[in-house]
Design an enzyme around this catalytic site. Sequence first.
Site, PDB file in Angstrom:
ATOM      1  N   SER A 126      -7.412  62.369  48.024  1.00  0.00           N
ATOM      2  CA  SER A 126      -8.572  62.123  47.367  1.00  0.00           C
ATOM      3  C   SER A 126      -9.686  63.161  47.499  1.00  0.00           C
ATOM      4  O   SER A 126      -9.847  63.604  48.601  1.00  0.00           O
ATOM      5  CB  SER A 126      -8.949  60.730  47.498  1.00  0.00           C
ATOM      6  OG  SER A 126     -10.393  60.428  47.149  1.00  0.00           O
ATOM      7  N   TYR A 151     -11.463  53.534  53.280  1.00  0.00           N
ATOM      8  CA  TYR A 151     -10.607  54.243  52.387  1.00  0.00           C
ATOM      9  C   TYR A 151     -10.485  55.684  52.467  1.00  0.00           C
ATOM     10  O   TYR A 151      -9.344  56.369  52.588  1.00  0.00           O
ATOM     11  CB  TYR A 151     -10.758  53.830  50.716  1.00  0.00           C
ATOM     12  CG  TYR A 151     -10.108  54.687  49.829  1.00  0.00           C
ATOM     13  CD1 TYR A 151      -8.843  54.533  49.534  1.00  0.00           C
ATOM     14  CD2 TYR A 151     -10.782  55.647  49.007  1.00  0.00           C
ATOM     15  CE1 TYR A 151      -7.988  55.477  48.844  1.00  0.00           C
ATOM     16  CE2 TYR A 151     -10.200  56.383  48.065  1.00  0.00           C
ATOM     17  CZ  TYR A 151      -8.828  56.443  47.855  1.00  0.00           C
ATOM     18  OH  TYR A 151      -8.145  56.980  47.068  1.00  0.00           O
ATOM     19  N   LYS A 155      -7.620  58.735  53.802  1.00  0.00           N
ATOM     20  CA  LYS A 155      -7.020  60.041  53.178  1.00  0.00           C
ATOM     21  C   LYS A 155      -7.352  61.256  54.168  1.00  0.00           C
ATOM     22  O   LYS A 155      -6.417  62.035  53.980  1.00  0.00           O
ATOM     23  CB  LYS A 155      -7.810  60.098  51.862  1.00  0.00           C
ATOM     24  CG  LYS A 155      -7.528  59.035  50.726  1.00  0.00           C
ATOM     25  CD  LYS A 155      -5.922  58.904  50.708  1.00  0.00           C
ATOM     26  CE  LYS A 155      -5.483  58.037  49.579  1.00  0.00           C
ATOM     27  NZ  LYS A 155      -4.070  57.869  49.164  1.00  0.00           N
TER      28      LYS A 155
END
Length: 346
Positions: A126, A151, A155
Amino acid sequence: MKKILVTGGLGFIGSHTVVELQNEGFEVIIIDNLSNSSENVLDGIEAISGKRPVFEKLDLREKQKVQAFFAEHSNIGGVIHFAASKAVGESVENPLLYYENNLGVLVYILQELLKKGDSNFIFSSSCTVYGQADQMPITEDAPVKPAESPYGNTKQVGEEIIKDTCKVNPQLAAIALRYFNPIGAHPSVEIGELPLGVPQNLLPFITQTGIGFREQLSVFGDDYPTEDGTCIRDYIHVVDVAKAHVAALKRLLNTENTENFEVFNLGTGKGSSVLEVIGSFERVTGEKLNYRIAPRREGDVIQAYADTKKANDVLGWKAKSTLDDAMKSAWDWEKKIRKGTEKASV
């Protein structure tokens, strides 16, 4: 053609990628635990591609089941790994869920791939790894900033795990694809985005509000240092994203990669503000959207859009659809699912 494992293959991006893989003649096995998707998505995939992929319902957090799967399927030629939790807000509220699901599962899969010998692995990453980047557009060489959310951190750490593993295991070849903001639905309107519960992404909230399923859209902040005060993102059609995975997979299968860990941005190279996206919706649909300005949301960066030169030149891939194209497909999909059709992916 090679047999390809797609984890999270009934999800939003996963299902579109399965379609493109099958259109290219690959044999696909899907693993999904259905925590944020529906088995009905298989019907949509089959309707588009003419072939129903093999599906196994499996929770990849259960290490022994992961081991058993790879022991049974020893002839997998590549893994495309989508299975992960992905909501920024939820990750702020429940970080341990994200670390377990997004990092533990990644480790288990890589451990099994190393047992196989030569392996090909594509990681769903991402643009959140860049945090609030210093310069626009964002190149792959931009520094990875402290994550704005758990989150985003999963990544970043996920990429580090893959990179460190590749460094000492030359038999593993991996590509991390850093998505910007995938939106839209398949033009056939057989599969698309359908979040369970309250949407975490802008587009489904827009279409749900436009069709009257939700009363009002909240625009989080209009005091950002942008032209109209709202956040800017690079919105890319999900079918373009899916086709990039096929291009990346072929690069690994044909051993065209120059290093055994490579990174590519997936975007259009153009940023659109939240108000511009709302404008696109109103232009394409002829509907007036009910929205209000709300306070800023924790974890949101001001702007992020991609420099796509590397993906264009090296992968030979380029996003082709416009924001309006994506918006039309998303709206067509919303209208279809509100008529009671359940062929949906998340």
